[in-house]
Design an enzyme around this catalytic site. Structure first.
Site, PDB file in Angstrom:
ATOM      1  N   GLU A   1      -4.614  10.184 -32.079  1.00 57.62           N
ATOM      2  CA  GLU A   1      -5.418   9.202 -31.361  1.00 57.62           C
ATOM      3  C   GLU A   1      -6.669   9.794 -30.726  1.00 57.62           C
ATOM      4  O   GLU A   1      -6.629  10.877 -30.175  1.00 57.62           O
ATOM      5  CB  GLU A   1      -4.603   8.664 -30.178  1.00 57.62           C
ATOM      6  CG  GLU A   1      -3.472   7.802 -30.519  1.00 57.62           C
ATOM      7  CD  GLU A   1      -2.686   7.532 -29.258  1.00 57.62           C
ATOM      8  OE1 GLU A   1      -3.022   6.578 -28.561  1.00 57.62           O
ATOM      9  OE2 GLU A   1      -1.752   8.295 -28.971  1.00 57.62           O
TER      10      GLU A   1
ATOM     11  N   ASP B   1       1.463  -0.635 -24.569  1.00 58.66           N
ATOM     12  CA  ASP B   1       1.190   0.737 -24.985  1.00 58.66           C
ATOM     13  C   ASP B   1       0.935   1.577 -23.726  1.00 58.66           C
ATOM     14  O   ASP B   1       0.747   1.047 -22.625  1.00 58.66           O
ATOM     15  CB  ASP B   1       0.011   0.787 -25.965  1.00 58.66           C
ATOM     16  CG  ASP B   1       0.052   2.033 -26.839  1.00 58.66           C
ATOM     17  OD1 ASP B   1       0.782   2.979 -26.487  1.00 58.66           O
ATOM     18  OD2 ASP B   1      -0.642   2.076 -27.869  1.00 58.66           O
TER      19      ASP B   1
HETATM   20  C1  BGC Z   1       0.073   5.152 -28.872  1.00 56.89           C
HETATM   21  C2  BGC Z   1       1.329   4.537 -29.422  1.00 56.89           C
HETATM   22  C3  BGC Z   1       2.503   5.392 -29.055  1.00 56.89           C
HETATM   23  C4  BGC Z   1       2.567   5.582 -27.559  1.00 56.89           C
HETATM   24  C5  BGC Z   1       3.698   6.458 -27.103  1.00 56.89           C
HETATM   25  C6  BGC Z   1       0.198   5.482 -27.411  1.00 56.89           C
HETATM   26  O1  BGC Z   1      -0.897   6.197 -26.945  1.00 56.89           O
HETATM   27  O2  BGC Z   1      -1.014   4.269 -29.067  1.00 56.89           O
HETATM   28  O3  BGC Z   1       1.219   4.381 -30.808  1.00 56.89           O
HETATM   29  O4  BGC Z   1       3.684   4.795 -29.529  1.00 56.89           O
HETATM   30  O5  BGC Z   1       1.376   6.190 -27.122  1.00 56.89           O
HETATM   31  O6  BGC Z   1       3.499   7.771 -27.421  1.00 56.89           O
HETATM   32  C1  BGC Z   2       1.133  11.285 -24.768  1.00 56.09           C
HETATM   33  C2  BGC Z   2       1.147  10.416 -25.958  1.00 56.09           C
HETATM   34  C3  BGC Z   2       0.317   9.258 -25.658  1.00 56.09           C
HETATM   35  C4  BGC Z   2      -1.066   9.672 -25.204  1.00 56.09           C
HETATM   36  C5  BGC Z   2      -1.899   8.496 -24.848  1.00 56.09           C
HETATM   37  C6  BGC Z   2      -0.279  11.674 -24.433  1.00 56.09           C
HETATM   38  O1  BGC Z   2      -0.310  12.519 -23.337  1.00 56.09           O
HETATM   39  O2  BGC Z   2       1.893  12.389 -25.010  1.00 56.09           O
HETATM   40  O3  BGC Z   2       2.435  10.003 -26.284  1.00 56.09           O
HETATM   41  O4  BGC Z   2       0.247   8.481 -26.799  1.00 56.09           O
HETATM   42  O5  BGC Z   2      -1.021  10.551 -24.143  1.00 56.09           O
HETATM   43  O6  BGC Z   2      -2.987   8.799 -24.042  1.00 56.09           O
END
Ligand code: BGC
Ligand code: BGC
Length: 654
Positions: A520, A325
């Site tokens: 997230e 990830d």
């Molecule tokens: C998330 C994933 C996601 C990845 C790419 C991560 O932070 O946990 O689910 O696929 O970012 O965006």
């Molecule tokens: C990205 C996401 C990723 C996330 C994780 C973001 O800046 O765009 O895809 O999942 O950071 O920290």
């Protein structure tokens, strides 16, 4: 030999690579003991065919260490130019949630297509010392092709889970795959197979349900929807894309529902509650698995060789590749964003290294040369990646769906989304006000009534899904617009809040409100409660005028809303329905003589909490209050029921 036997079979086996790795280099990352034989078994179908394996070996034999290391690194489009792939032959690029074409999140679909092709062209060009291998482009298409303006946004997984209809989920995934393939993109980071055990987790809506059997059923259907069925043996990319079962493992089991937190549970519970989706996804042919940011009993999943290699790859027979990830490797003790041997050695095959990847590339090459990463482990990772690329058909020139931008937001996909919205609605309470007669005077109000962004939630245009605007959804309809269309068609009158003064009283009010978009980390809560006063004040005000109120609640999870339920005559949990707001009207608005046009079909995929102060599931059985409505609950026109007045003191069980 059992798949988990510790005997070294040949030097290319993952286990041998692992043992070698442990001997030669970084000390194994310490974690609790794992018993692979206690885990369910599975087998990847149609991935390791003789034809594919022969091509893999032929390619591998010609690749330099640098080219192999390139394959195991994935960068974000915000930090890699197509030209960079000449010097650094990366195996993959991704578009993260906040990454757009040259920084533009609202770039037209045609610009996405051009970008994908630009990376691909460099990856397959003939150059001295280069083995042409198409780069694989991945994106978070987690509820439709949600980063692209004009795409159909489907209900988030929690809403699909509420339909309990895995065949519908298959069609949703199929439509998503077509829109992704149309833009030239080959890989969707979906489905999430989490079992969110504590809805305070901000990613709860990415999970289908709390029932492992339902998760397993949806996992198989969703993977087949995205990829096509493994049995066909065809190259997958004709209108399909690679799926990702994520996040392995236990993303939904963290203490107090904290994102990227720690699962403080026994191995048996990890298996029972959190593993169920994976064997189903693997048997269905899932090509990739993403490692979880979370830890199990204090040890980061990205470094857990026993779970990634002995369980996932050996016991569960997974022959595709494991992607890390977002900078997940940097979270391991002793690892950095630009240097980490341990994660590859533990069994992650491709590092998601959005930026800082150039130094990661150089350091990884050095680690292979020094033996810190055994050559056999690198070869195993590259074999898995090549296998997936071949199975997908990335080497074939023919891509029948690529460029078919008319598929984005197509009427057929919109119809599937509308059906999903209709079937995902869960009726928690109805004192008889629903269905609304189509010829009634209806007031539609509430902060989220005319807000498609609020309907879509996180992972929409941007990562968190905040700050969207109407123009981001040229093919969408708000709940307000959907009700307006149904009422107009039925001969009724739509009363807007601003012209309600002085005009005759509405027969009924629909108040649409709920959580603001989040994804997230930012969506984590301390209490499972919805505590915005505005909606409650509005409902009470309308009730004071003698107007019956229907609440349409938009949320990524069940939350304590006893006061809102009490104040309303009917209460509908609509989850995060996406761009087809009209699906809400299909069920709420009946015919002119008050007959339903569509009945409620959804039932709760999660327990609805009776208290806000105690964590609904994580507190341990003794302290758990019984749910207000248990999962599986849902009223309908065919099966009505009465909800008594609920306690309004926070923390008082029903
Ligand atoms: C998330 C994933 C996601 C990845 C790419 C991560 O932070 O946990 O689910 O696929 O970012 O965006
Ligand atoms: C990205 C996401 C990723 C996330 C994780 C973001 O800046 O765009 O895809 O999942 O950071 O920290």
């Amino acid at each position: 030999m059992t798949p988990c036997s510790p005997t070294v079979r040949d030097v290319s086996s993952p286990l041998a690579a692992l043992l070698l790795g442990a001997l030669l280099a970084s000390p194994a990352i310490a974690h609790d003991p794992v018993h692979p034989e206690a885990w369910p078994s599975a087998r990847s179908p149609a991935l390791r065919t003789p034809a594919i394996e022969a091509r893999v070996e032929e390619l591998l034999a010609r690749m330099s260490v640098e080219e192999k290391v390139g394959q195991v690194i994935q960068s974000d489009i915000s930090a890699v130019e197509p030209d960079d792939l000449r010097r650094y032959p990366l195996g993959s690029v991704l578009a993260g949630g906040d990454s757009g074409v040259h920084g533009d999140e609202r770039a037209p679909a045609s610009a996405w297509l051009d970008l994908v092709r630009a990376y691909r062209a460099v990856s397959v060009e003939a150059r001295p010392g280069h083995v042409p291998i198409p780069v694989i482009f991945g994106i978070d298409a987690v509820h439709g092709h949600n980063n692209i303006v004009g795409a159909v946004i489907f209900p988030h997984n929690i809403g699909l889970g509420a339909t309990h209809d895995s065949e519908l989920a298959r069609r949703v995934a199929r439509a998503t795959a077509e829109e992704v393939a149309a833009t030239g993109i080959e890989w969707a980071f979906a489905p999430t197979l989490a079992n969110p055990r504590d809805v305070r987790w901000g990613r709860s809506y990415e999970g289908f349900a709390q029932d492992p059997a339902l998760i397993a059923r949806f996992a198989a259907a969703y993977v087949e929807g995205l990829q096509g069925t493994a049995a066909s043996g065809n190259a997958i990319q004709a209108g399909h894309v690679a799926a990702t079962a994520k996040h392995f493992l236990g993303d939904g089991g963290t203490f107090e529902g904290r994102d990227e937190g720690d699962d403080r549970i026994a191995e048996a519970e990890l298996i029972r509650e959190h593993a169920a989706g994976y064997p189903a996804a693997i048997d269905a042919g899932v090509l990739t698995v993403m490692a979880s940011f979370s830890s199990w009993r204090g040890a980061k999943m990205h470094g857990n060789a026993d779970l990634l290699t002995r369980v996932l790859k050996e016991r569960m027979g997974f022959d595709g590749f494991v992607v890390g990830d977002w900078n997940g490797h940097a979270q391991l003790p002793g690892c950095f964003r630009d240097h980490c041997a341990a994660v590859l050695n533990a069994g992650v095959d491709m590092l998601m290294a959005p930026y800082g990847w150039k130094r990661l590339y150089d350091n990884t090459v050095a680690d292979v040369r020094s033996g810190a990463i055994p050559a056999a482990r690198l070869d195993d990772a590259v074999r898995r990646i090549l296998r997936v690329k071949l199975r997908l058909g990335l080497f074939d020139a023919e891509r029948p769906y690529e460029g078919r931008l008319d598929l984005l937001g197509s009427p057929a996909h919109r119809a599937t989304a509308r059906e999903a919205v209709r079937k995902s609605l869960v009726l928690l309470k109805n004192d008889g006000v629903l269905p609304i007669r189509a010829n009634a005077r209806v007031l539609v109000t509430g902060l989220a009534a005319d807000d498609i962004g609020a309907q879509c939630g996180g992972w929409t245009i941007s990562w968190q899904g905040a700050d969207t605007r109407k123009s981001d959804f040229p093919n969408g309809e708000s709940i307000f617009a959907g009700i307006k269309a149904a009422i107009r068609a039925g001969g009724g009158t739509l009363v807007e809040a601003r012209d309600s003064e002085g005009s005759p009283k509405p027969d009924v009010a629909v108040v649409v409100y709920g959580e603001k978009p989040y994804a997230e980390m930012q969506g984590d809560l301390k209490l499972a409660i919805y505590n915005a006063r505005m909606a409650l004040d509005e409902i009470r005000f309308l009730k004071g005028l003698g107007i019956p109120v229907v609440s349409v609640f938009l949320s990524g999870r069940p939350l304590w809303v006893n006061q809102e339920i009490n104040a309303s005559d009917a209460f509908v949990a609509a989850w995060l329905p996406g761009t087809e707001g009209g699906g809400v009207a299909d069920v709420l608005i009946g015919t002119a003589d008050g007959q339903p046009r569509h009945d409620f079909a959804g039932t709760l995929p999660f327990d609805w909490p009776s208290v806000a102060l105690l964590p609904p599931l994580a507190a341990g059985p003794a302290q758990q209050a019984p749910p207000l409505f248990a999962h599986g609950y849902g009223l309908s026109y065919g099966h009505p029921g009465r909800v008594p007045r609920l306690p309004e003191v926070i923390g008082t069980p029903r």
